[in-house]
Structures are given as C-alpha cells and as structure tokens.
Design a protein around this motif. Structure first.
Motif: not given
Length: 907
Positions: A212, A216-220
């Motif tokens: 984490k 980021s949550t979108d995999g960036t």
C-alpha cells in the motif's frame, strides 16, 4: 634332453650397467647445488633428499595464515531454525498428549470457520470454551501437529481470498493455545508450531502495508521504499491500514495472544514510527502480567526473536527480559515456594532455552567498546565486589559464561570466580560453572599468572567435594591448563585426589569423565615412561573398567608403539599386562573392527619390544606372549617373524647357535597354530630359510616338507581368489624353488625329493587353476636347470655344502634331474590346453616356451615342443603381439643358423 650350461658370474657381468661415482644426486636439477637450504637437525641422521625441496615457483605459506571460514553467525532465520531443531530434540514429545480441554480450533469440524464474514464485530474474535475444564481429552501429537499445519494453510488461504478477518481470527485462536501449559514437555514443540504461524502472519501484514505504501489502489507505482525508509516516506493510506491492524490486535482480551500477535507484526511499527523501540519496551512491561513462568519465559523467547527483525536494537530491552526471568527463577528457587513442588527442576529446564537465546542476542555483533559498557550490568566491574550489584542465578551465569568474549574472561577471571562462588542455588550445578570456566580459559593460551591464580582457587574448591563425579568434572576442564604450564605439583595433587575418591568405586558416568582426563594426560606426554612414573597413575589405571579401560589401554599401546623401540623392563611389563587385559576382553567387544584394532596394537607392541643383547630374555618374552595371546593369529605371525629375527641376530656369534635352534623350534611349534594355510606356508618358508642359514638341515627339511603339505589344502586359497592373490601364491612357490637351490639333496629320499613332491602336489589338487600350475611347473623346471649346473649361483653359507659339491660328476644325479624335467614338460603342454580363456592360454604358452628355451639346449625334441607352443600362442593372440614376437626371437637366438629357417617356416 640336455640342460643348458650357465655361467652365472658371466651373465651377471654382462647385464650390469657401468657405474661411475658422482657428487650430486642423480635426479637433482643442474642448479640444485646452488640452492641454499637451512637444514634442521631432526635428531636422526636422515640425508637431505633434494627431491624434498620446494619447487622453484612454490611460495611458502606463513604459519599464521588463516583459512577463510564460514560466517561467525547465521542469518536470523537460519539461527532460529537451528535453535528450534535443538530445542525439539531436547524436549521430545510422547506419542499421546493428554489435554484438560481441546479448543474448538483444534477440532476438524471446519464449518464454523467457513461462516466468518468481514463485517463481524471484533468481539467475535474470542470464542468461549466448548468443553468443561475437568474433561480430559487424549490426542495423538502427530494429529495435533497436523491440525496446526492445516490451520496455517487455512490462514494463508483466507488471506489470499482477501478474508483477512478470518486470518486474524484463526491466528488469535492459535495464539491462545500457548496459554495451556498443562503438558510441560509438549510446550516447546507447541511454541514453535504456533510461532511459525505468527511469523507467517507478520510477514503477510508487512507485505500488505508495504504494498500500500508503494502502489496506489489502481496499481500505479508511488515509490520504491529503501531498506532504511522512514515513517515520513509512508503514505496516509498505508499508515491507516497499519494503525487498523494494531487496533484490532489491541482489542484482543487475553494478554498472552495480544502480546504474541503484536510481536508478530512488531516490524510494522516502522511504518508509523522512526524509533519503534518504545513499542518493544512497552511489550516487555506488558509481558510481566503473565503469571505462568513457562508461558512467561517462552513469550520472552519470541520477543527476543522478533526484536532481531528491527533495524536497530537497544540491548537494554534484552537486559530487562533477562532480569525479569531472573526474578521469576529466584521466586521458583525460594525454599518457601511450594506451588511448584517437585517440578522445580523441570520448570527451570524449560525456561533455560530462553536464557540461552536472549544471552546470545545480547552479545551477538556487540563491539568491544559496547561490551565494556555493559560489564557493570553483568556484575563484572573492576576493583569492586560484584556480588553487591547483581545477584546471579546459576543457570543465568552459566549462559553468560558461554557468551562472554574470551578477552573479557581473561581480564575478569577473579570476578567471575567470585560470581560462581556466590551462585549456589539449585538451578544449575555450581561445579558445572567452574567446569565451563575451565574450558573457556582453554580457548586461547592464557598467561601463567592467570592460570596459576585460577587453578589455586579451583584446587581449594574441588577439595571440598566428597564425590568423584563433581571432582572429575571440574579437574578435567583444567587439566590442559595444568599440563601446558607444567604445574607438576598441582598435577600430583589432582591425581592424589582422584585416587583417594576412586577407591570407593567408580560409576559409569564417572568412568567417562575419568577417560577424558586420562586421554588428555596421555596425549600431553611424548614418552610413556613419563606417564607411568607419575604418582598415583597406576592406581587410577587399576580402577578403570569396561569400555573406558579398553579405550585408555588401546591409547596407551598406540602411544607406546608410535615412534621408537620399547626397552625399559618396567614399561614392557606394564604394556604386557595391558595387552593381556585387552586380549581377555576381546570376546566381550561388540564391534569386529575393535577386535582387529586390538590385535594390530598388541602385535605392534610385541614387534617393538627390544631387549638389546639379551636375546635369551627376548625369546622368553615371545614364549610368554604366545601363551598369553593365544587367539590372535596376527600376533602369532609377529611372534614367528620376531623369533626368526632373533635367530638371525644370534647367527652373528657362534656362541649363540643353541639360541638359533631354540628360535627355530619356537617358530616350528607356533606356525601350525595359525588358522590361515597361506600364512602358514609363507612362515614355514621363512623359518626354513633361517634354519638353513644356521646349518640346521634337519629342521629346514622338515619345515619345507610341511610347507609343501600346506599346498594340499584347498583352504590355502580360501578368501584369496583375485588375480593379485594368485600372483602372491605363485611368488611364494617361486621363493620355495629359490630356497631349494641351497638345500642339500638326501640320498635316502632321492636327489629330487622336494621338487618331485612339489610337482606331485600341484598336479593332484583339483582347485589349482591352469595359470597357477603353468607358473609353478615353469619355476620347478628352472630350479632343476639350476641344480644341474657345475656351480650354483648362491649357497646358504660357506659351511653348508651345496649340491654342486655333494654330487659333482654324479651322472645318476643329473639323470634324475632330467627325468623329472621331462615329466614336468609333458604335463606343461597338456595343462596349457585346459585354459578356457584364449588370451590367457596364449600368454601361458609363451611363458612356458620362455622357461623351456632358458632351461634346455634346443634339440629337435625341445624345438618340437616350442613350435607346438608357438602355434598355440598364434591361435590365441594377434600375430603382431609383442610378447609373441620377442619369444620367437629369443628361441631363434638359441638355434644354429641352419635351423633358424626351419623354425620360421614351421611357425
């Protein structure tokens, strides 16, 4: 047929290479004389062989060169795995485990696990007990372990399917298992099984928060965290997740599972704090609330393990852990404490691994300056009584002594002795700490002053011990110091103390300690005589028994026979008694190799004994040995060799002819008692040669007769069926033929009695292979050829008349030789055809042809035999075979020029 006349002197001169004197070694390099060599006087008179010199390109290796070794310490995971394996070996688990209650998590229902949901409230993490406390359940420990492995897999599976609440719930239940200490012996195994799951959970949580922080949550990709990241580098989302985990664990009701779970994710505090050590200190304080001493100790063991995962460690926390454990131990050891009853030793034994591990963590990687700073904490302060600052428990002190650097021990020896003296509790035997100190002092050469001060104190301590067990345990550890520093008076004091205490009897445990001490004593001295003259050593040796006595006695024999001859009568007598004891104990030894080793040692001892000019006393010694060591064949062979050697020594003086006869008679009597026929054959030949040199014709004849009789037994090749073994027997028979050259013929038995008997025996034995027969027949033919010469190549001595003198000009003598040779020749050709292998048959034919051409003048009759053998060889070997071609050339040289063409056309 007619034998070839030979001039052995002319043959010798024609084959001798010309020799010239030289000042240099013939194999030395041309520049070898230019090399300067510093010779070292080794005390013997060996010449300096230039072949031993260093190669010109070789570089000397300094004596202080250190070979690279493995790292001093393993990575934490390997260290922990090794510690875990040793601890499980120390506390093995019985087949069945009786539990007062079996938690629901250990039941294989599985349904209650599947119905968990991420929306469950945190209070649902704690399930009530389903069984009454007084109900006893019995479960196989393999089943218990198997269930824990299943739980580990279930936790990992739940995590993979994003059901992390279930993973935490199951982890809490697993951690609760450590609250049950009803089965003390099972607790170490349970501890490692549970903490294995805790470590897995900690790794999963660490990886999730780290992911984490980096994505980021979108995999960036947000960042790549360095190994030494700081809390400021962590994003808020990752910190929130981390805080959430610590909050969930903080809500667990029971103290013990809450501490274990927070320790499992202890490294995760780095995502929130730059200095997570405060959290570790808080957990150390929290663990003081654990009432059970075993659960308390193993919680601190896991604490020390998890603390190693932090980037930096304040050893103050470890000191606090150690002191807290010490306080618990003092309470357990209190004479007023009755809760633990007769299980005090078991509790201490179970808590000891934590002390050992924590102490190791304290000193691991610590610099010399840091060690100096913590010495006051350890009660080792210069110019100050240590007992006033730290009250040591013996078991804690023991592991402190194991971990202290040797430099610290050398500089604080007196203080350490004082600490040991003050630690008299029953957590660890005081004498074992004195023993450990002795072994530590042996790790490096200490000064004489330190050694003297320590040993003087140790002597005062051990004199207070009434029992031999404690006395030996301590003095064994200081024996090397005493021997290295040549403290002879103290050595005598120790030996006197052992002798005085051993007179009451020695137990098996004491015997092992005594064995160690005696082996050190023997290994220190270069000469056995120095050991035997030590005061009380013989009395101590007398009290040994069983395997210890045998080990010590074998070491004594090995030491006595290692370098030089044994001449001192007292030493010989003591070694004889030692050998007799070992011989008598051989039937009780379980290992065959031990018997073989004992046999070799005794044989070597007998071989090394030397009475000098007193040959009669030496022979009497051999007679004693024959009676004392009756079951050792190897020893009997040594006795025969030694007896024959004595006879040769006696031959230098005519005054000792009676001794020669006695020695030969001794060997005659001894050889038949040897089981192996092959060994009998060789020893009989050896003794016959000695008796012949001594002019004992009747003895030599009887010995040779007995040797030939040995060949009639199929046992002579029993266990000897290889090519080398057959070749060895052929060599022995060839030696017999060479010996018969010197044996005078006997009118009553016939001139060729021995060659005829040998031929008859070899021909009649079905077990003798064709190859052995061919070589024996060839050797007999060469013997007959030699005996036919007007001058024999050698004689026994000037006083022994050979056949060349006894039968000179006797036509019947030569006719008998030719007659026997003709008979052997006929059998020779027939035996070759019996060989089934073509290559072997061809080689045998050439061997026979060479012996025939060397022995006889090439007449038509002999030539016909040679041609027949050539044809056999050509049919079995390649026509270009070098042995075949050289044999043809040899026979061709023996022929007149007119007959050579005929030979070549016929083959």
């Amino acid at each position: 047929m007619e034998f070839r006349p030979r001039s052995y002197g002319a043959d010798h001169d024609s084959h001798v290479l010309p020799s010239v004197p030289t000042d240099n070694h013939p194999l030395a390099a041309p520049s070898i004389s230019d090399i300067q060599v510093d010779a070292v006087d080794l005390g013997n008179h060996e010449f300096l062989d230039p072949l031993r010199g260093l190669d010109g390109d070789a570089k000397a290796i300094p004596f202080d060169h250190e070979i690279p070794s493995e790292a001093a310490s393993y990575p934490p995971t390997k260290e922990w795995t090794s510690f875990r394996r040793l601890l499980q070996q120390r506390f093995p688990v019985s087949k069945m485990v009786s539990l007062s209650s079996v938690p629901e998590v250990m039941m294989r229902s599985g349904k209650s696990i599947e119905k968990s949901s991420t929306s469950m409230h945190i209070e649902e993490l704690d399930d009530p007990q389903k069984f009454s406390d007084d109900e006893v359940k019995v479960i196989a420990w393999q089943e218990y372990v198997s269930r824990l492995h299943e739980l580990k897999d279930e936790i990992a599976h739940s995590w993979l399917v994003d059901d992390r609440i279930t993973s935490l719930k199951l982890s809490v239940k697993v951690a609760k298992l450590l609250m049950d200490t009803s089965i003390l012996q099972f607790y170490p195994t349970l501890f490692f099984l549970v903490t294995d799951i805790m470590d897995m959970l900690g790794d999963l949580v660490w990886q999730r928060i780290k992911q984490k922080a980096e994505f980021s949550t979108d995999g960036t990709l947000l960042c790549n965290l360095p190994e030494n990241f700081r809390a400021a580098d962590i994003c808020s989302d990752a910190k929130e997740t981390c805080n959430n985990w610590f909050s969930k664990i903080g809500a667990v009701r029971e103290l013990l599972p809450r501490v274990y779970l927070e320790l499992a994710i202890l490294p995760c505090w780095r995502f929130l704090l730059d200095e997570p050590l405060d959290s570790l200190k808080r957990l150390v304080m929290m663990a003081r609330g654990l009432g059970d001493p075993v659960a308390f100790a193993y919680c601190h063991l896991y604490m020390a393990h998890c603390a190693q995962k932090l980037p930096s460690l304040d050893i103050g926390c470890l000191f606090t852990c150690l002191n807290d454990i010490r306080v618990i131990l003092i309470r357990i050891l209190s004479p007023n404490e009755t809760i633990y009853g007769d299980k005090k030793k078991l509790f201490i034994s179970l808590m000891e691994p934590t002390i050992e591990y924590v102490m190791n963590c304290i000193f691991k990687g610590m610099s010399q300056m840091q060690i100096s700073d913590v010495l006051p904490e350890l009660g080792l302060r210069k110019n100050q009584q240590s007992s006033g600052s730290v009250t040591y428990v013996s078991v804690v002190l023991h592991h402190l002594l194991k971990e202290l650097p040797i430099e610290v021990i050398f500089s604080n020896t007196i203080e350490i002795l004082h600490l040991i003296e003050c630690s008299k509790d029953k957590s660890y035997d005081q004498h074992m700490n004195y023993r450990l100190l002795g072994f530590r002092l042996n790790e490096r050469r200490c000064s004489y002053d330190i050694a003297k001060a320590v040993i003087d104190k140790i002597i005062q301590v051990v004199e207070q011990y009434d029992g031999l067990h404690e006395y030996l345990k301590v003095v064994d550890a200081y024996a090397d110091l005493i021997l290295q520093n040549r403290m002879d008076n103290l050595l005598n004091t120790i030996l006197e103390g052992i002798s005085r205490r051993a007179c009451k009897g020695v137990t098996e445990d004491e015997m092992l300690s005594l064995q160690n001490l005696l082996m050190k004593l023997l290994s220190h001295f270069t000469r056995l005589e120095y050991v035997f003259v030590l005061n009380h050593f013989p009395e101590i040796l007398d009290v040994t028994h069983g395997s210890t006595r045998n080990v010590v006695f074998m070491h004594i024999l090995d030491m006595a026979t290692r370098n030089c001859r044994i001449r001192h009568p007292t030493t010989i007598q003591m070694l004889f008694e030692i050998s007799q004891t070992l011989h008598d104990d051989m039937e009780f030894m379980n290992v065959k190799e031990d018997n073989s080793h004992v046999s070799r040692l005794i044989s070597r001892f007998v071989h090394m004994v030397d009475y000098g000019a007193d040959l009669e006393r030496h022979l009497a010694f051999l007679v004693d040995c024959r009676g004392a060591f009756s079951r050792l064949d190897e020893l009997k062979e040594t006795l025969v060799h030694s007896s024959n050697y004595l006879a040769i020594q006696a031959l230098t003086s005519k005054k000792h002819l009676n001794l020669v006869k006695s020695c030969v008679t001794f060997s005659e009597i001894t050889v038949p008692s040897i089981c192996a026929q092959r060994r009998q054959f060789d020893l009989l030949l050896e003794t016959a040669e000695v008796s012949l040199l001594g002019g004992l014709f009747s003895h030599s004849g009887e010995l040779i007769d007995s040797a030939i009789d040995c060949l009639q037994s199929s046992d002579i090749m029993d266990g000897y069926r290889t090519q080398a073994d057959v070749g060895g027997l052929v060599s022995s028979i060839t030696k017999l033929c060479g010996l018969l050259v010197m044996v005078p013929g006997n009118f009553s038995q016939g001139f060729t009695y021995f060659p005829s008997k040998l031929f008859s025996v070899i021909s009649s034995q079905s077990w003798i292979e064709p190859k052995l027969r061919i070589r024996t027949f060839s050797a007999i033919i060469l013997l007959l050829t030699t005996l036919s010469q007007d001058k024999l190549p050698y004689h026994a001595n000037k006083e022994v008349l050979g056949n060349d003198t006894l039968y000179y000009g006797n036509l019947s003598y030569k006719q008998e030789l030719v007659s026997l040779a003709n008979l052997i020749l006929q059998n020779l050709v027939n035996v070759i055809q019996q060989e089934p292998l073509l290559a072997a048959r061809g080689t045998m034919a050439l061997e026979a042809c060479n012996s025939i051409a060397s022995s006889f003048k090439i007449s038509d009759e002999v030539l016909a035999v040679c041609v027949s053998l050539f044809e056999t060889a050509k049919s079995c070997l390649d026509a270009r075979d070098r042995y075949l071609q050289s044999t043809i050339q040899f026979v061709e040289k023996q022929l007149p020029a007119s007959a050579r063409a005929s030979l070549m056309s016929s083959i």
